[in-house]
Design a protein around this motif. Structure first.
Motif, PDB file in Angstrom:
ATOM      1  N   LEU A  73      16.268   2.810  -7.744  1.00  0.00           N
ATOM      2  CA  LEU A  73      14.883   2.694  -7.265  1.00  0.00           C
ATOM      3  C   LEU A  73      13.900   2.911  -8.401  1.00  0.00           C
ATOM      4  CD1 LEU A  73      14.517   4.547  -3.839  1.00  0.00           C
ATOM      5  CD2 LEU A  73      14.754   2.116  -4.283  1.00  0.00           C
ATOM      6  N   ASP A  76      13.961  -0.059 -10.634  1.00  0.00           N
ATOM      7  CA  ASP A  76      13.324  -1.186  -9.941  1.00  0.00           C
ATOM      8  C   ASP A  76      11.802  -1.052  -9.937  1.00  0.00           C
ATOM      9  OD1 ASP A  76      15.856  -2.124  -9.342  1.00  0.00           O
ATOM     10  OD2 ASP A  76      15.874  -1.370  -7.295  1.00  0.00           O
ATOM     11  N   GLY A 102      19.191  -4.438  -6.130  1.00  0.00           N
ATOM     12  CA  GLY A 102      18.776  -3.405  -5.171  1.00  0.00           C
ATOM     13  C   GLY A 102      19.906  -2.444  -4.872  1.00  0.00           C
ATOM     14  N   PRO A 103      19.610  -1.392  -4.104  1.00  0.00           N
ATOM     15  CA  PRO A 103      20.598  -0.335  -3.875  1.00  0.00           C
ATOM     16  C   PRO A 103      21.389  -0.467  -2.570  1.00  0.00           C
ATOM     17  CG  PRO A 103      18.429   0.439  -3.244  1.00  0.00           C
ATOM     18  CD  PRO A 103      18.266  -1.001  -3.654  1.00  0.00           C
ATOM     19  N   PHE A 104      21.205  -1.558  -1.813  1.00  0.00           N
ATOM     20  CA  PHE A 104      21.780  -1.578  -0.461  1.00  0.00           C
ATOM     21  C   PHE A 104      22.976  -2.514  -0.285  1.00  0.00           C
ATOM     22  CE2 PHE A 104      17.243  -0.328   0.538  1.00  0.00           C
ATOM     23  CZ  PHE A 104      17.549   1.010   0.745  1.00  0.00           C
ATOM     24  N   TYR A 157      18.033  -1.079   6.400  1.00  0.00           N
ATOM     25  CA  TYR A 157      19.403  -1.561   6.205  1.00  0.00           C
ATOM     26  C   TYR A 157      20.316  -0.647   7.013  1.00  0.00           C
ATOM     27  CZ  TYR A 157      17.782  -4.608   2.542  1.00  0.00           C
ATOM     28  OH  TYR A 157      17.138  -5.612   1.873  1.00  0.00           O
ATOM     29  N   TYR A 191       9.528  -4.286   4.336  1.00  0.00           N
ATOM     30  CA  TYR A 191       9.897  -2.868   4.529  1.00  0.00           C
ATOM     31  C   TYR A 191       9.510  -2.060   3.291  1.00  0.00           C
ATOM     32  CZ  TYR A 191      13.934  -3.975   1.582  1.00  0.00           C
ATOM     33  OH  TYR A 191      14.729  -4.373   0.539  1.00  0.00           O
ATOM     34  N   ILE A 193      10.419   0.643   0.441  1.00  0.00           N
ATOM     35  CA  ILE A 193      11.610   1.253  -0.147  1.00  0.00           C
ATOM     36  C   ILE A 193      11.576   2.749   0.217  1.00  0.00           C
ATOM     37  CG2 ILE A 193      11.706  -0.441  -2.028  1.00  0.00           C
ATOM     38  CD1 ILE A 193      10.722   1.870  -3.886  1.00  0.00           C
ATOM     39  N   ARG A 212       8.193  -4.039   0.106  1.00  0.00           N
ATOM     40  CA  ARG A 212       8.851  -5.268  -0.346  1.00  0.00           C
ATOM     41  C   ARG A 212       8.609  -6.355   0.705  1.00  0.00           C
ATOM     42  NH1 ARG A 212      13.881  -6.576  -2.866  1.00  0.00           N
ATOM     43  NH2 ARG A 212      12.278  -7.768  -3.939  1.00  0.00           N
ATOM     44  N   HIS A 215      12.874 -10.457   3.189  1.00  0.00           N
ATOM     45  CA  HIS A 215      13.830 -11.278   2.432  1.00  0.00           C
ATOM     46  C   HIS A 215      15.243 -11.071   2.957  1.00  0.00           C
ATOM     47  CE1 HIS A 215      13.693  -7.338   0.447  1.00  0.00           C
ATOM     48  NE2 HIS A 215      15.008  -7.502   0.323  1.00  0.00           N
ATOM     49  N   HIS A 217      19.188 -11.013   1.241  1.00  0.00           N
ATOM     50  CA  HIS A 217      19.917 -10.977  -0.035  1.00  0.00           C
ATOM     51  C   HIS A 217      21.145 -11.900   0.007  1.00  0.00           C
ATOM     52  CE1 HIS A 217      18.254  -7.090  -1.724  1.00  0.00           C
ATOM     53  NE2 HIS A 217      17.875  -6.992  -0.473  1.00  0.00           N
ATOM     54  N   HIS A 231      17.573 -13.342  -3.687  1.00  0.00           N
ATOM     55  CA  HIS A 231      17.074 -13.195  -2.322  1.00  0.00           C
ATOM     56  C   HIS A 231      16.426 -14.524  -1.939  1.00  0.00           C
ATOM     57  CE1 HIS A 231      16.725  -9.092  -3.770  1.00  0.00           C
ATOM     58  NE2 HIS A 231      15.438  -8.883  -3.547  1.00  0.00           N
ATOM     59  N   VAL A 245       8.977  -3.871  -6.388  1.00  0.00           N
ATOM     60  CA  VAL A 245      10.022  -3.912  -7.419  1.00  0.00           C
ATOM     61  C   VAL A 245       9.943  -5.194  -8.261  1.00  0.00           C
ATOM     62  CG1 VAL A 245      11.517  -2.399  -6.066  1.00  0.00           C
ATOM     63  CG2 VAL A 245      11.870  -4.864  -5.957  1.00  0.00           C
TER      64      VAL A 245
END
Ligand code: BEZ
Ligand code: FE
Length: 282
Positions: A73, A76, A102-104, A157, A191, A193, A212, A215, A217, A231, A245
């Protein structure tokens, strides 16, 4: 060197890397020290401010675990992830552009047949996604492995929902002979972050918003082609020009077309997108 001063310390630290036999590591560490020292000199940072910086990085480490990656994060939101992506993925103009990972993303997401509903009960209006994967000459890429993941109508997520054990709105698919893949999910929304950690505090302190634009991914892998991490963004989203980001590329915008209820389907959206993979380098 014994008389270390404000003026010779950078040189002294870099000299200590003389014995490093990994030349790339030596280059990176020397440059890091040069720029870090320049930053300290330029800002005339105080000891209290530096201690605050260390406290910030310590908190970033403490909140990080296998589900929460605060360092990603941080990278980003400071634009470092997108700078690295942009520099390392210069592609022919016809190829689909890359953006932040991204981290998800989750390794080993459930595998689905084309046409499946991958939403797993995630809240949101139905979204029907129809895509193709091709090479630069328009050749369909059969058997490409496609990972997709997205936030739901609550802006979360699956990995962010406390106590949720099952995967939602993510999955792995495979392109058919014509390079197509298709699935049902839910309409993604914009959403924020995660803001409950040090990165969120940094955004507030610097007067930035955490949003953000909506989108979906995609991570697309096929032998002989460069792996694509990207994305597809929802055209018209109010955050397209201020993504926290810095991940938006104009070529990645698409209409998520709304449809009134019709035979057999309630109100829903459709997304059509064509991905173009660049050939593997080297
Ligand atoms: C994401 O799109 O999932 C994401 C990217 C960077 C930071 C946070 C989330
Ligand atoms: Fe995302």
């Amino acid at each position: 060197m014994r008389n270390i001063t404000e003026h010779n310390i950078t040189e002294a630290v870099i000299a200590r890397f003389a014995g490093c036999d990994d030349s790339r590591l030596k280059e990176i560490m020397s440059s890091l020290v040069t720029h870090l020292h320049a930053f300290v000199r330029e800002t005339r940072i105080t000891e209290a401010e530096w201690a605050k910086g260390i406290e910030f990085l310590t908190a970033t480490g403490h909140i990080t675990d296998d589900k929460r990656q605060e360092f990603i994060l941080l990278s980003d939101t400071l634009g470092v992830s997108m700078l690295t992506v942009a520099m390392n993925h210069t592609k022919p103009p016809a190829a689909t552009e890359a953006t932040v990972f991204g981290p998800f993303h989750v390794e080993g997401a459930p595998v689905f047949e084309n046409g499946a509903d991958i939403s797993g009960g995630a809240p949101g209006e139905p979204l029907f996604v129809n895509c193709t994967v091709r090479g630069l000459d328009g050749e369909p890429i059969a058997g490409a492995i496609v990972d997709t993941w997205q936030a739901d109508d609550d802006g979360f997520y699956d990995v962010q929902v406390a106590g949720l054990e099952q995967h939602r709105a993510r999955g792995t698919l495979r392109t058919d002979e014509a390079g197509r893949f298709w699935f049902q999910s839910v309409l993604p929304v914009a959403y924020p972050i995660p803001t409950d950690g040090p990165v969120g505090a940094m955004l507030v302190a610097t007067g930035r918003h955490p949003w953000r634009p909506a989108h979906v991914h995609f991570l697309i892998r096929a032998p002989g082609y460069e792996t694509l991490t990207t994305h597809v963004f929802r055209a018209g989203d109010p955050y397209l020009d201020s993504d926290t980001v810095f991940g938006v590329r104009a070529s990645l915008l698409a209409e998520f077309v709304p449809h009134a209820a019709e035979a057999g389907r309630g109100r829903h959206h459709t997304l059509d997108f064509g991905f173009v993979l660049a050939p593997q380098k080297g």
